[in-house]
Structures are given as structure tokens and as C-alpha cells.
Design a protein around this motif. Sequence first.
Motif, PDB file in Angstrom:
ATOM      1  N   HIS A 234       0.840  -1.187   0.000  1.00  0.00           N
ATOM      2  CA  HIS A 234       0.000   0.000   0.000  1.00  0.00           C
ATOM      3  C   HIS A 234       0.879   1.242   0.000  1.00  0.00           C
ATOM      4  CE1 HIS A 234       0.610  -0.844   4.334  1.00  0.00           C
ATOM      5  NE2 HIS A 234       0.067  -2.021   4.059  1.00  0.00           N
ATOM      6  N   ILE A 235       0.307   2.327  -0.493  1.00  0.00           N
ATOM      7  CA  ILE A 235       1.042   3.573  -0.692  1.00  0.00           C
ATOM      8  C   ILE A 235       0.190   4.718  -0.162  1.00  0.00           C
ATOM      9  CG2 ILE A 235       2.129   5.088  -2.396  1.00  0.00           C
ATOM     10  CD1 ILE A 235       2.138   2.595  -4.278  1.00  0.00           C
TER      11      ILE A 235
ATOM     12  N   ALA B  73      12.394   2.837  -2.209  1.00  0.00           N
ATOM     13  CA  ALA B  73      11.950   1.447  -2.317  1.00  0.00           C
ATOM     14  C   ALA B  73      12.774   0.682  -3.349  1.00  0.00           C
ATOM     15  CB  ALA B  73      10.468   1.400  -2.676  1.00  0.00           C
ATOM     16  N   VAL B  74      12.979   1.287  -4.510  1.00  0.00           N
ATOM     17  CA  VAL B  74      13.783   0.651  -5.563  1.00  0.00           C
ATOM     18  C   VAL B  74      15.217   0.452  -5.081  1.00  0.00           C
ATOM     19  CG1 VAL B  74      14.754   0.977  -7.866  1.00  0.00           C
ATOM     20  CG2 VAL B  74      12.342   1.500  -7.449  1.00  0.00           C
ATOM     21  N   ASN B  75      15.782   1.471  -4.450  1.00  0.00           N
ATOM     22  CA  ASN B  75      17.168   1.395  -3.988  1.00  0.00           C
ATOM     23  C   ASN B  75      17.348   0.342  -2.895  1.00  0.00           C
ATOM     24  OD1 ASN B  75      17.733   3.448  -5.744  1.00  0.00           O
ATOM     25  ND2 ASN B  75      18.040   5.014  -4.188  1.00  0.00           N
ATOM     26  N   LEU B  76      16.360   0.217  -2.024  1.00  0.00           N
ATOM     27  CA  LEU B  76      16.467  -0.759  -0.941  1.00  0.00           C
ATOM     28  C   LEU B  76      16.460  -2.187  -1.489  1.00  0.00           C
ATOM     29  CD1 LEU B  76      16.695  -1.067   2.110  1.00  0.00           C
ATOM     30  CD2 LEU B  76      14.194  -1.116   2.223  1.00  0.00           C
TER      31      LEU B  76
ATOM     32  N   ILE C  28       5.640   4.066   1.342  1.00  0.00           N
ATOM     33  CA  ILE C  28       5.382   2.889   0.517  1.00  0.00           C
ATOM     34  C   ILE C  28       5.675   1.640   1.329  1.00  0.00           C
ATOM     35  CG2 ILE C  28       6.022   1.586  -1.552  1.00  0.00           C
ATOM     36  CD1 ILE C  28       6.712   4.199  -2.910  1.00  0.00           C
ATOM     37  N   ARG C  29       4.715   0.744   1.367  1.00  0.00           N
ATOM     38  CA  ARG C  29       4.846  -0.570   1.992  1.00  0.00           C
ATOM     39  C   ARG C  29       4.891  -1.594   0.876  1.00  0.00           C
ATOM     40  NH1 ARG C  29       5.785  -5.115   3.877  1.00  0.00           N
ATOM     41  NH2 ARG C  29       4.388  -6.215   5.320  1.00  0.00           N
TER      42      ARG C  29
ATOM     43  N   GLY D 296       8.927  -8.031   4.009  1.00  0.00           N
ATOM     44  CA  GLY D 296       9.058  -6.817   3.221  1.00  0.00           C
ATOM     45  C   GLY D 296       9.540  -5.619   4.009  1.00  0.00           C
ATOM     46  N   ALA D 297       9.118  -4.434   3.554  1.00  0.00           N
ATOM     47  CA  ALA D 297       9.659  -3.202   4.136  1.00  0.00           C
ATOM     48  C   ALA D 297       8.686  -2.047   4.003  1.00  0.00           C
ATOM     49  CB  ALA D 297      10.984  -2.852   3.455  1.00  0.00           C
ATOM     50  N   VAL D 298       9.015  -0.978   4.721  1.00  0.00           N
ATOM     51  CA  VAL D 298       8.316   0.300   4.630  1.00  0.00           C
ATOM     52  C   VAL D 298       9.373   1.377   4.445  1.00  0.00           C
ATOM     53  CG1 VAL D 298       6.952   2.014   5.883  1.00  0.00           C
ATOM     54  CG2 VAL D 298       6.376  -0.403   6.066  1.00  0.00           C
TER      55      VAL D 298
END
Length: 219
Positions: free
Chosen positions: A29-30, A170-173, A90-91, A155-157
Motif C-alpha cells: 500500500h502507498i 523502495a527501488v534502492n532498498l 510505501i509498503r 518486506g519493508a516500509v
Amino acid sequence: MVDPAFCDELLRLAARGVVRAGLSGPYGHISVRLDERHFRVTRSTALSAIDDRHDGITVDTVSQLPPGVAGEVRLHQRIYAARPETAAIIRFISPKLLSLSAMGLVPVPRHGFGAYFWPRPAFSANLQLVRDDAAADAAFAAMGESCALIMRGNGAVVAGSDVKVALALAVNLEDAARVELDVLHAGRADAPGMTFEEATKRATWEGDVAERLWMHWTS
């Protein structure tokens, strides 16, 4: 207050970017900030399905969640309430990050894209979804002052100063997780990461870094 219709368009574009970048399947979700106390968030549906028929939902940072949003949006509430500089969250559940976090590991900043998370992204060992207030409080505490929280096997936030920065984070992580897995596969977990000076100099948003990434994944 930011126009909700404008926020909805940003949410649709961000959802497109997350899906195209391979950062999430049916989950995630965003959200984007509307004002000091409110934000707009995607409905509880697959990000790939979000189009102009799916308006976002307005959420108050201090009230109960409205119907139609994911329970994990409680963590968005905590972040927006405590961080006035955050304008988008962003999640996501991306593959490389999922594999790395399942081992209880986070990526060490080893390359340019990883520099944004120096010294390391925050980590929560809790395998459960953030679906009640206590879990949201614990996740936010684990996040500390980091722009990213990785959750073990979940995942991540990421929290950004705007939605383009959030997508870039998000892309970099995920790319940092890819590099870390390659390093582990090569048997070089002991290889040094970036120094504070190297990471600080490299982790720049100048030169339209976030804007170019946004254009690439959402056009």
C-alpha cells in the motif's frame, strides 16, 4: 490541504511504479500526505489493479482506520504523526529483500543505491503483520529515525519527503538487498561497506535523481 484528486493520481502512478519495478505482487500500500493530520492511502486491493476507478481513502493520523484500508496503515499513521517532513510512504514486499530478511539480515551499504540507508536500514524481527496498535507502536519504535524499516520475512516500509523520493528509496532498498545477497553468495560477507563520508557524499537527491527514477518506472 493538498487536492485529494491530485493525491489519487500520485497514488496511481506510484502503484504503477512499484509493480513495474517488481517490488510487490498482490500486496502493499502507498500513501501521500494531505495536510498535517491527514493522508490519502490506496485501498486494500492489489497495487496492479489500481486505476482511475480506485480513488484513495483519506485517513486521520489520530483516529481509527476507516473501512477499506489495510490494517498495516496504522504504521503510516505513526510515521506521519511523528515526522512532519514525511510526505509519502510505501509498503512493499520485494523478492530479494524478502529472502535477505528471512535470514534476519539487512543490506549493508555497499554501492551507490545502498548509500541512502547508511549505516543500515532499521530491522524488526517480528514476523507478524502490523494489524493492531501495539504492533504499529513496536514497528515504529524499531524504525527509529531511519527512512526504511525492514520486517523479517515480510518486506519493508520506506518514508520519503515526497512520493518520488519514496519510490526511489523502495527501488534502492531492493537493489541493496540484491547486492548483499550477491556478496553473501560470493562468501565475502566480511567485505567492508561504505564509510559515513562515502555514503553521505553519494546519497544525494541533486541532479533530479528521484525524478528520473520516477519517470523511468511510471511513464
